[in-house]
Motif scaffolding. Structure first.
Motif, mmCIF file in Angstrom:
data_model
loop_
_atom_site.group_PDB
_atom_site.id
_atom_site.type_symbol
_atom_site.label_atom_id
_atom_site.label_comp_id
_atom_site.label_asym_id
_atom_site.label_seq_id
_atom_site.Cartn_x
_atom_site.Cartn_y
_atom_site.Cartn_z
ATOM 1 N N ASN A 2 1.002 -1.409 -0.008
ATOM 2 C CA ASN A 2 -0.064 0.166 0.061
ATOM 3 C C ASN A 2 0.718 1.356 -0.009
ATOM 4 N N THR A 3 0.965 2.013 -1.126
ATOM 5 C CA THR A 3 1.685 3.226 -1.021
ATOM 6 C C THR A 3 0.930 4.562 -0.769
ATOM 7 N N GLU A 4 -0.154 4.566 -0.004
ATOM 8 C CA GLU A 4 -0.932 5.742 0.431
ATOM 9 C C GLU A 4 -0.624 6.145 1.687
ATOM 10 N N TYR A 5 0.394 5.057 2.138
ATOM 11 C CA TYR A 5 1.142 5.454 3.774
ATOM 12 C C TYR A 5 2.530 5.577 3.343
ATOM 13 N N ALA A 6 3.181 6.735 4.396
ATOM 14 C CA ALA A 6 4.697 6.552 4.164
ATOM 15 C C ALA A 6 5.081 5.318 5.364
ATOM 16 N N CYS A 7 4.308 5.143 6.230
ATOM 17 C CA CYS A 7 4.654 3.875 7.117
ATOM 18 C C CYS A 7 3.318 3.102 7.362
ATOM 19 N N THR A 8 3.520 1.709 7.570
ATOM 20 C CA THR A 8 2.546 0.881 7.807
ATOM 21 C C THR A 8 3.273 -0.123 8.798
ATOM 22 N N ILE A 9 2.591 -0.708 9.952
ATOM 23 C CA ILE A 9 2.900 -1.396 10.753
ATOM 24 C C ILE A 9 1.817 -2.345 11.218
ATOM 25 N N HIS A 10 2.076 -3.647 11.318
ATOM 26 C CA HIS A 10 1.312 -4.452 11.735
ATOM 27 C C HIS A 10 1.828 -5.885 12.529
ATOM 28 N N ASP A 11 1.065 -6.011 13.521
ATOM 29 C CA ASP A 11 1.563 -6.716 14.667
ATOM 30 C C ASP A 11 2.948 -6.655 15.179
ATOM 31 N N LEU A 12 3.365 -5.593 15.389
ATOM 32 C CA LEU A 12 4.832 -5.275 16.068
ATOM 33 C C LEU A 12 4.892 -5.758 17.361
ATOM 34 N N ARG A 13 6.060 -6.366 17.647
ATOM 35 C CA ARG A 13 6.161 -6.967 19.006
ATOM 36 C C ARG A 13 7.683 -6.756 19.359
ATOM 37 N N SER A 50 12.749 0.182 16.333
ATOM 38 C CA SER A 50 12.477 -1.145 15.622
ATOM 39 C C SER A 50 12.060 -0.776 14.294
ATOM 40 N N ILE A 51 11.235 0.408 13.981
ATOM 41 C CA ILE A 51 10.956 0.492 12.584
ATOM 42 C C ILE A 51 12.164 0.810 11.765
ATOM 43 N N LEU A 52 13.517 1.279 12.224
ATOM 44 C CA LEU A 52 14.410 1.524 11.490
ATOM 45 C C LEU A 52 15.421 0.208 11.641
ATOM 46 N N GLU A 53 15.133 -0.833 12.264
ATOM 47 C CA GLU A 53 15.833 -2.149 12.497
ATOM 48 C C GLU A 53 17.016 -1.579 13.307
ATOM 49 N N ILE A 54 17.048 -0.804 14.159
ATOM 50 C CA ILE A 54 18.179 -0.577 15.016
ATOM 51 C C ILE A 54 18.119 -1.550 16.032
ATOM 52 N N ILE A 55 17.136 -2.066 16.464
ATOM 53 C CA ILE A 55 16.882 -2.986 17.511
ATOM 54 C C ILE A 55 16.038 -3.934 16.892
ATOM 55 N N PRO A 56 16.155 -5.438 17.131
ATOM 56 C CA PRO A 56 15.334 -6.370 16.714
ATOM 57 C C PRO A 56 13.930 -6.519 17.216
ATOM 58 N N ARG A 57 13.182 -7.005 16.489
ATOM 59 C CA ARG A 57 11.726 -6.947 16.887
ATOM 60 C C ARG A 57 11.345 -8.496 16.837
ATOM 61 N N ASN A 58 10.738 -8.865 17.741
ATOM 62 C CA ASN A 58 10.058 -10.222 18.012
ATOM 63 C C ASN A 58 9.292 -10.733 16.697
ATOM 64 N N THR A 59 8.261 -9.938 16.466
ATOM 65 C CA THR A 59 7.243 -10.229 15.456
ATOM 66 C C THR A 59 6.968 -8.635 14.607
ATOM 67 N N GLY A 60 6.416 -9.010 13.513
ATOM 68 C CA GLY A 60 5.872 -7.435 13.133
ATOM 69 C C GLY A 60 6.147 -7.299 11.501
ATOM 70 N N ASP A 61 5.344 -6.733 10.745
ATOM 71 C CA ASP A 61 5.681 -6.171 9.352
ATOM 72 C C ASP A 61 5.608 -4.780 9.478
ATOM 73 N N ILE A 62 6.860 -4.319 8.821
ATOM 74 C CA ILE A 62 6.964 -2.839 8.720
ATOM 75 C C ILE A 62 7.264 -2.520 7.326
ATOM 76 N N ASN A 63 6.621 -1.252 6.799
ATOM 77 C CA ASN A 63 6.922 -1.012 5.369
ATOM 78 C C ASN A 63 7.009 0.627 5.608
ATOM 79 N N ILE A 64 7.994 0.949 4.812
ATOM 80 C CA ILE A 64 8.279 2.500 4.704
ATOM 81 C C ILE A 64 8.420 2.939 3.249
ATOM 82 N N LEU A 65 7.389 3.551 2.892
ATOM 83 C CA LEU A 65 7.322 4.038 1.669
ATOM 84 C C LEU A 65 6.884 3.059 0.745
ATOM 85 N N GLY A 66 6.182 1.997 1.212
ATOM 86 C CA GLY A 66 5.609 1.065 0.493
ATOM 87 C C GLY A 66 6.623 -0.096 0.307
ATOM 88 N N LEU A 67 7.847 0.148 0.968
ATOM 89 C CA LEU A 67 9.068 -0.997 1.048
ATOM 90 C C LEU A 67 9.264 -1.698 2.455
#
Length: 111
Positions: A2-13, A50-67
């Motif tokens: 989805n490219t209508e969002y700058a950032c999308t996060i789903h099920d981040l832990r 966690s969005i920038l992958e500076i620290i690890p996340r246990n779960t989650g899908d993160i997209n920035i600018l559709g990537l």
């Protein structure tokens, strides 16, 4: 994707011994400025790191600018900026030294 969002996060832990950050769905529309407000320890810095992958996340899908960041880290870093809330460089660092350290993370860094 989805490219209508700058950032999308789903099920981040992100889970530590005495802290848990859990976000089911979080979206930032393109063209908006978003601020995170909360008391110390609420998870603001943990979310950004966690969005920038500076620290690890246990779960989650993160997209920035559709990537997806894991597959497109360099492209995403070339298109966004991040300013830390604390000075993370040695006290004797100057603009030239900092530029050399930071520049290696970007394809087209211009001192």
């Amino acid at each position: 994707m989805n490219t209508e969002y700058a950032c999308t996060i789903h099920d981040l832990r992100v889970i530590y011994d005495h802290f848990r950050l859990m976000i089911h769905d979080f979206n930032i529309p393109k063209g908006y400025v978003m601020g995170l407000v909360g008391k110390n320890g609420a998870g603001k810095s943990t979310l950004i790191r966690s969005i920038l992958e500076i620290i690890p996340r246990n779960t989650g899908d993160i997209n920035i600018l559709g990537l997806n960041f894991k597959d497109n880290a360099m492209e995403i870093k070339n298109r966004i900026g991040y300013v830390n809330d604390t000075f993370v460089f040695p006290p004797d660092a100057n603009a030239r030294k900092i530029g050399k350290q930071i520049g290696q993370f970007y394809d087209h860094f211009d001192e």
